[in-house]
Write an enzyme that holds these catalytic residues in place. Structure first.
Site, short mmCIF file in Angstrom:
data_model
loop_
_atom_site.label_atom_id
_atom_site.label_comp_id
_atom_site.label_asym_id
_atom_site.label_seq_id
_atom_site.Cartn_x
_atom_site.Cartn_y
_atom_site.Cartn_z
N LEU A 23 0.83 -1.20 0.00
CA LEU A 23 0.00 0.00 0.00
C LEU A 23 0.87 1.25 0.00
O LEU A 23 1.94 1.27 0.59
CB LEU A 23 -0.91 0.00 1.24
CG LEU A 23 -1.90 -1.15 1.36
CD1 LEU A 23 -2.57 -1.12 2.72
CD2 LEU A 23 -2.93 -1.10 0.25
N ASP A 65 2.52 -5.98 2.83
CA ASP A 65 2.96 -5.00 3.83
C ASP A 65 3.40 -5.66 5.14
O ASP A 65 3.60 -4.96 6.14
CB ASP A 65 1.82 -4.02 4.13
CG ASP A 65 1.46 -3.18 2.92
OD1 ASP A 65 2.26 -2.28 2.57
OD2 ASP A 65 0.41 -3.42 2.31
N GLU A 70 5.00 -3.58 13.22
CA GLU A 70 4.56 -2.75 14.34
C GLU A 70 3.05 -2.57 14.39
O GLU A 70 2.45 -2.52 15.47
CB GLU A 70 5.22 -1.38 14.29
CG GLU A 70 4.81 -0.49 15.47
CD GLU A 70 5.36 0.91 15.38
OE1 GLU A 70 5.94 1.35 16.38
OE2 GLU A 70 5.19 1.56 14.33
N ASP A 71 2.42 -2.49 13.23
CA ASP A 71 0.99 -2.21 13.19
C ASP A 71 0.14 -3.33 13.76
O ASP A 71 -1.04 -3.12 14.07
CB ASP A 71 0.55 -1.93 11.75
CG ASP A 71 1.08 -0.61 11.22
OD1 ASP A 71 1.12 0.35 11.99
OD2 ASP A 71 1.46 -0.57 10.04
N ARG A 90 -4.72 -5.97 5.40
CA ARG A 90 -3.73 -6.26 6.44
C ARG A 90 -4.31 -6.99 7.65
O ARG A 90 -3.58 -7.28 8.60
CB ARG A 90 -3.05 -4.95 6.89
CG ARG A 90 -2.37 -4.20 5.75
CD ARG A 90 -1.42 -3.14 6.27
NE ARG A 90 -0.32 -3.76 6.99
CZ ARG A 90 0.54 -3.07 7.74
NH1 ARG A 90 0.40 -1.76 7.89
NH2 ARG A 90 1.52 -3.70 8.37
N ARG A 137 -6.54 4.94 9.57
CA ARG A 137 -6.33 3.54 9.97
C ARG A 137 -6.76 3.25 11.41
O ARG A 137 -6.74 2.10 11.84
CB ARG A 137 -4.85 3.18 9.81
CG ARG A 137 -4.31 3.37 8.39
CD ARG A 137 -4.78 2.28 7.45
NE ARG A 137 -4.14 2.38 6.15
CZ ARG A 137 -2.97 1.86 5.82
NH1 ARG A 137 -2.29 1.17 6.74
NH2 ARG A 137 -2.47 2.01 4.62
N HIS A 168 0.09 7.74 9.60
CA HIS A 168 0.02 7.34 11.00
C HIS A 168 0.50 8.47 11.90
O HIS A 168 1.34 9.28 11.50
CB HIS A 168 0.89 6.10 11.27
CG HIS A 168 0.31 4.81 10.81
ND1 HIS A 168 1.05 3.87 10.12
CD2 HIS A 168 -0.93 4.27 10.93
CE1 HIS A 168 0.29 2.81 9.85
NE2 HIS A 168 -0.91 3.04 10.33
N ILE A 249 6.76 2.67 0.13
CA ILE A 249 5.48 2.08 0.54
C ILE A 249 5.10 2.56 1.94
O ILE A 249 4.55 1.82 2.76
CB ILE A 249 5.51 0.54 0.45
CG1 ILE A 249 6.78 -0.03 1.09
CG2 ILE A 249 5.38 0.07 -0.99
CD1 ILE A 249 6.79 -1.54 1.17
N CYS A 255 8.04 1.22 11.99
CA CYS A 255 7.15 0.23 11.37
C CYS A 255 7.76 -1.16 11.32
O CYS A 255 7.04 -2.17 11.29
CB CYS A 255 6.82 0.65 9.94
SG CYS A 255 6.30 2.35 9.72
#
Length: 263
Positions: A23, A65, A70-71, A90, A137, A168, A249, A255
């Protein structure tokens, strides 16, 4: 030991070949996989140099991704909270991460409500609070559910807002120590860091705001010399890592890892 930047462990994931389908807010070209792997190896070496145990997970080709681990989770001393990413593509990444964290933590909690979404790239944990930035997000329901899940662990959650057009919250800020935050002017202007010392990112170097304090080092993306010099002048010990390919990206230093000390 400071809970917000002293860590014994980190988890990373190898970049998949499918990363070229990752993404992105703007198309600036596909990342060079070989160069990305080289930068990723440098990043892991920098984490290990601080004495931490780094767990390298294999690539997930079905999730372009997935190197941005981390996400997927918020890792605290008391336990980990599995996120519910706001990007539908994701969602499976969080489920893939859960069993690995279950091996390290006694307690695992999950964001589960169908109307909740939240990614840990929007979460900045300091010594006194957890700041969560609303973004494309991360929504209000996700923030509210996280607040309930960490309340009995003694954490205070404060909802703030991510600037328009910024992916973010931590795209524009990073924790440097218990009292200091590196931030862009556009984010600091909101007043969300009142009570903290703010080091401003140099004008035109906003992409340098995403860094990580990891034990005694601050790992920063290379290519932002004026911001680097401000951090050096403030007394921080820096390690510069190439980020040209992740940036294509929308990725940065924070991240690429989960950082924690399991209780």
């Amino acid at each position: 030991m400071t809970k917000s930047y002293s860590f014994t462990h980190a988890i990373t994931r190898r970049p998949p070949l499918s990363v070229t389908r990752g993404l992105r807010a703007e198309d600036t070209g596909n990342p060079d996989h070989a160069l990305l792997q080289s930068h990723h190896a440098d990043y892991i070496a920098a984490l290990r140099a601080t004495g931490a145990e780094v767990i390298e997970l294999p690539e997930l080709e079905d999730y372009p991704d997935s190197l941005f681990v981390e996400d997927t989770a918020l890792c605290l001393r008391e336990g980990a909270v599995i996120m519910r990413p706001g990007a539908p593509s994701r969602l499976g990444e969080a489920a893939e991460m859960a069993p690995h964290l279950a091996q390290l933590y006694r307690e695992l909690r999950r964001i589960e409500a169908a109307d909740s979404f939240i990614e840990a790239g929007d979460i900045l944990t300091t010594e006194s609070e957890i700041l969560v930035g609303r973004s494309a997000r991360t929504n209000a329901a996700g923030v509210a559910e996280l607040t309930r899940l960490v309340a009995d662990w003694g954490y205070k959650v404060r909802e703030v807002h991510t600037p328009p057009g910024v992916l973010h919250f931590k795209t524009d800020c990073s924790l440097m120590d218990g009292e200091t935050i590196l931030a862009t002017d556009r984010l600091a202007a909101s007043g969300c860091f009142t009570g903290y010392r703010v080091i401003a990112v140099a004008e035109g170097e906003e992409a340098g705001a995403n860094a990580i304090r990891f034990n005694d080092k601050v790992i920063v993306p290379s290519g932002f010399p004026r911001t680097r010099d401000r951090l050096l002048a403030a007394g921080f010990d820096l390690v510069e890592i190439g980020n040209s390919e992740c940036a294509k990206i929308d990725g940065g230093m924070s991240c690429l890892s989960l950082r924690f000390s399991p209780g």
